[in-house]
Design a protein around this motif. Structure first.
Motif, short mmCIF file in Angstrom:
data_model
loop_
_atom_site.label_atom_id
_atom_site.label_comp_id
_atom_site.label_asym_id
_atom_site.label_seq_id
_atom_site.Cartn_x
_atom_site.Cartn_y
_atom_site.Cartn_z
N THR A 153 16.80 -19.75 -50.89
CA THR A 153 17.46 -20.85 -51.92
C THR A 153 18.31 -20.12 -52.94
N GLU A 154 17.88 -18.95 -53.17
CA GLU A 154 18.89 -18.18 -53.93
C GLU A 154 19.70 -16.94 -53.65
N GLU A 155 20.60 -16.68 -54.55
CA GLU A 155 21.34 -15.62 -53.90
C GLU A 155 20.55 -14.31 -53.82
N PRO A 156 21.34 -13.43 -53.24
CA PRO A 156 20.65 -12.00 -52.96
C PRO A 156 20.01 -11.49 -54.52
N ASP A 157 18.97 -10.81 -54.19
CA ASP A 157 18.50 -10.15 -55.40
C ASP A 157 19.00 -8.95 -55.98
N LEU A 158 19.71 -8.98 -57.02
CA LEU A 158 20.71 -7.86 -57.54
C LEU A 158 19.82 -6.99 -58.39
N GLY A 159 18.43 -7.28 -58.58
CA GLY A 159 17.67 -6.48 -59.46
C GLY A 159 17.50 -6.95 -61.00
N PRO A 160 16.92 -6.07 -61.84
CA PRO A 160 16.63 -6.63 -63.12
C PRO A 160 17.64 -7.01 -64.01
N LYS A 161 18.99 -6.32 -63.67
CA LYS A 161 19.99 -6.64 -64.42
C LYS A 161 21.21 -7.23 -63.43
N ARG B 39 19.64 -1.85 -48.85
CA ARG B 39 20.83 -2.47 -48.30
C ARG B 39 21.52 -3.42 -49.35
N VAL B 40 20.79 -3.62 -50.30
CA VAL B 40 21.66 -4.46 -51.56
C VAL B 40 22.59 -3.63 -52.10
N TRP B 41 22.27 -2.23 -52.22
CA TRP B 41 23.06 -1.43 -52.57
C TRP B 41 24.46 -1.32 -51.78
N ALA B 42 24.44 -1.51 -50.49
CA ALA B 42 25.56 -1.46 -49.51
C ALA B 42 26.48 -2.79 -49.69
N GLU C 288 34.84 4.15 -56.86
CA GLU C 288 33.62 4.74 -56.76
C GLU C 288 32.87 4.48 -58.13
N LEU C 289 33.79 4.65 -59.35
CA LEU C 289 33.30 4.46 -60.58
C LEU C 289 32.82 3.14 -60.73
N VAL C 290 33.40 2.16 -60.51
CA VAL C 290 32.81 0.90 -60.77
C VAL C 290 31.71 0.44 -59.66
N SER C 291 31.74 0.61 -58.71
CA SER C 291 30.64 0.64 -57.82
C SER C 291 29.37 1.53 -58.08
N SER C 292 29.56 2.49 -58.66
CA SER C 292 28.35 3.46 -59.17
C SER C 292 27.69 2.97 -60.33
N ALA C 293 28.46 2.17 -61.14
CA ALA C 293 27.96 1.45 -62.16
C ALA C 293 27.22 0.39 -61.78
N ALA C 294 27.66 -0.53 -60.70
CA ALA C 294 27.11 -1.85 -60.47
C ALA C 294 25.81 -1.41 -59.64
N CYS C 295 25.80 -0.40 -58.81
CA CYS C 295 24.72 0.27 -58.36
C CYS C 295 23.59 0.52 -58.76
N ALA C 296 24.00 1.18 -59.95
CA ALA C 296 22.98 1.70 -61.06
C ALA C 296 22.33 0.56 -61.57
N LEU C 297 22.96 -0.50 -62.25
CA LEU C 297 22.33 -1.52 -62.69
C LEU C 297 21.56 -2.38 -61.80
N LEU C 298 21.77 -2.12 -60.43
CA LEU C 298 20.75 -2.64 -59.50
C LEU C 298 19.37 -1.92 -59.49
N VAL C 299 19.24 -0.63 -59.78
CA VAL C 299 18.06 -0.03 -60.06
C VAL C 299 17.59 0.60 -61.38
N ALA D 186 20.66 -8.75 -46.66
CA ALA D 186 20.40 -7.36 -47.25
C ALA D 186 19.08 -7.36 -47.71
N HIS D 187 18.17 -8.36 -47.63
CA HIS D 187 16.81 -8.22 -48.03
C HIS D 187 16.14 -8.03 -46.39
N VAL D 188 16.57 -7.89 -45.28
CA VAL D 188 15.80 -7.68 -44.06
C VAL D 188 15.29 -6.30 -44.54
N GLY D 189 13.87 -6.15 -44.16
CA GLY D 189 13.24 -5.00 -44.38
C GLY D 189 13.00 -4.25 -42.94
#
Length: 272
Positions: A134-142, A201-204, A235-246, A26-29
Motif C-alpha cells: 500500500t506504500e511506495e517502494p522503500d527508498l531507505g532511511p533517507k 534491486r532498489v538501487w537499480a 552517474e554523479l546524480v545517481s551515485s548520490a541518490a543511491c548512496a542516500l538509499l544506503v 524492487a523488493h522481490v527477494g
C-alpha cells in the motif's frame, strides 16, 4: 472496458492492484524467486489469457511493456548470473520473472479478462505476495532526500530552455571531474552495502528512475538534450541518490563524498 477508455493510469479501475504489484517489484527477494518459479505454469488457458492481456484491446498495454522493461533492468544481474552476489540459478530467475510479468499483465488487463483468467495469471504472484503493498517502494532511511534528488532531474532535462537548469547541469559537469577516482571507490562500497542490506534491486530502480528523469523531453520544445557530458551528470546524480538509499550502511565520509556534488539540486535541505 476497452483500452481506449483508459487514457491514464490514475483512471484505471484496477489501480490499487497495479500499484501494489509495481511497488513490490524492487523488493522481490532472492528467497521469493524459487517460489515464484515453482508456482508458474503455462496451460492452454493461461497462455490464452496472457495473449488477451497483452492484446491491443488491453488497457494501457504500452505501460505494461514499459513495466516489463523495468523488470528486465531490475533483474539483469540475476539473469546474467555472473556476479558473485547472485545466489539463485539464472534459469530459476528467468522462470520466476515469467510469473512477475504475468502478474503485471493481469493487473493492468483485469477489465478485459474473465475472473478465472485474471486469477490464473495472478496466482503465482499471490503465492508470495497475498496482499499488495500500500506504500511506495522503500527508498531507505533517507527516502525523502532520494525523492528530492530525483525530482530535480526534469529541470536538468529542460536545460535547452531553462536557464537555471542549464547552469546546474554545467556546474555538475565540472564537479564530476573533482575527486572522480575517490567517488568511484565510494560508489563501489555503497553498492556492496546495497547487496548486504538486500537493496540492490532498489538501487537499480533508482538508477532507472534517474535515467528516465534526465531524459524527459523539454517542456518547451519537446526535445532531448544530447550533451556529450550527459552520462557524467547521470552517474554523479545517481551515485548520490543511491548512496542516500544506503545511508545507514556506509561511513559518513563516503556518504558526504557522494552526495556533496548534488547538494545544489536540493538547496532547501541538507543531503547526507
Amino acid at each position: 472496458m476497452a483500452r481506449r477508455t483508459v487514457q491514464h493510469l490514475e483512471d484505471h479501475p484496477n489501480l490499487s492492484e497495479i500499484l501494489g504489484v509495481l511497488a513490490q517489484l524492487a523488493h522481490v527477494g532472492d528467497h521469493d524467486l524459487p517460489v515464484l518459479a515453482d508456482a508458474w505454469t503455462n496451460s492452454g488457458m493461461i497462455a490464452a489469457a496472457r495473449d488477451r492481456a497483452l492484446s491491443t484491446d488491453s488497457p494501457l498495454v504500452l505501460e505494461v511493456l514499459a513495466a516489463f522493461e523495468a523488470v528486465a533492468d531490475l533483474f539483469s544481474d540475476d539473469v546474467t548470473g555472473e556476479a558473485a552476489y547472485v545466489t539463485v540459478d539464472p534459469t530459476t530467475t528467468i522462470t520466476a520473472l515469467k510469473a512477475v510479468r504475468d502478474a503485471i499483465a493481469a493487473a493492468y488487463a483485469k477489465p478485459v479478462l474473465s475472473k478465472a483468467e485474471h486469477t490464473a495469471l495472478m496466482a503465482p504472484w499471490r503465492t508470495v505476495f497475498p496482499v499488495g503493498r500500500t506504500e511506495e517502494p522503500d527508498l531507505g532511511p533517507k527516502g525523502d532526500e532520494v525523492r528530492a534528488v530525483l525530482a530535480a532531474l526534469p529541470q536538468l532535462a529542460a536545460r535547452c530552455h531553462d536557464v537555471e537548469g542549464r547552469a546546474q547541469f554545467d556546474a555538475l559537469v565540472e564537479l564530476s571531474y573533482v575527486d572522480e577516482s575517490d567517488r568511484a571507490g565510494a560508489r563501489d562500497s555503497a553498492f556492496q552495502a546495497a547487496v548486504l542490506t538486500s537493496r540492490r534491486r532498489v538501487w537499480a530502480l533508482i538508477e532507472r528512475s534517474g535515467a528516465e528523469g534526465l531524459s524527459r523531453p523539454c517542456y518547451a520544445c519537446g526535445g532531448h538534450g544530447e550533451d556529450t557530458d550527459l552520462r557524467r551528470v547521470l552517474e554523479l546524480v545517481s551515485s548520490a541518490a543511491c548512496a542516500l538509499l544506503v545511508a545507514d550502511a556506509v561511513p559518513d565520509a563516503q556518504l558526504a563524498l557522494l552526495t556533496r556534488p548534488v547538494a545544489q539540486l536540493v538547496p532547501s535541505q541538507r543531503l547526507g
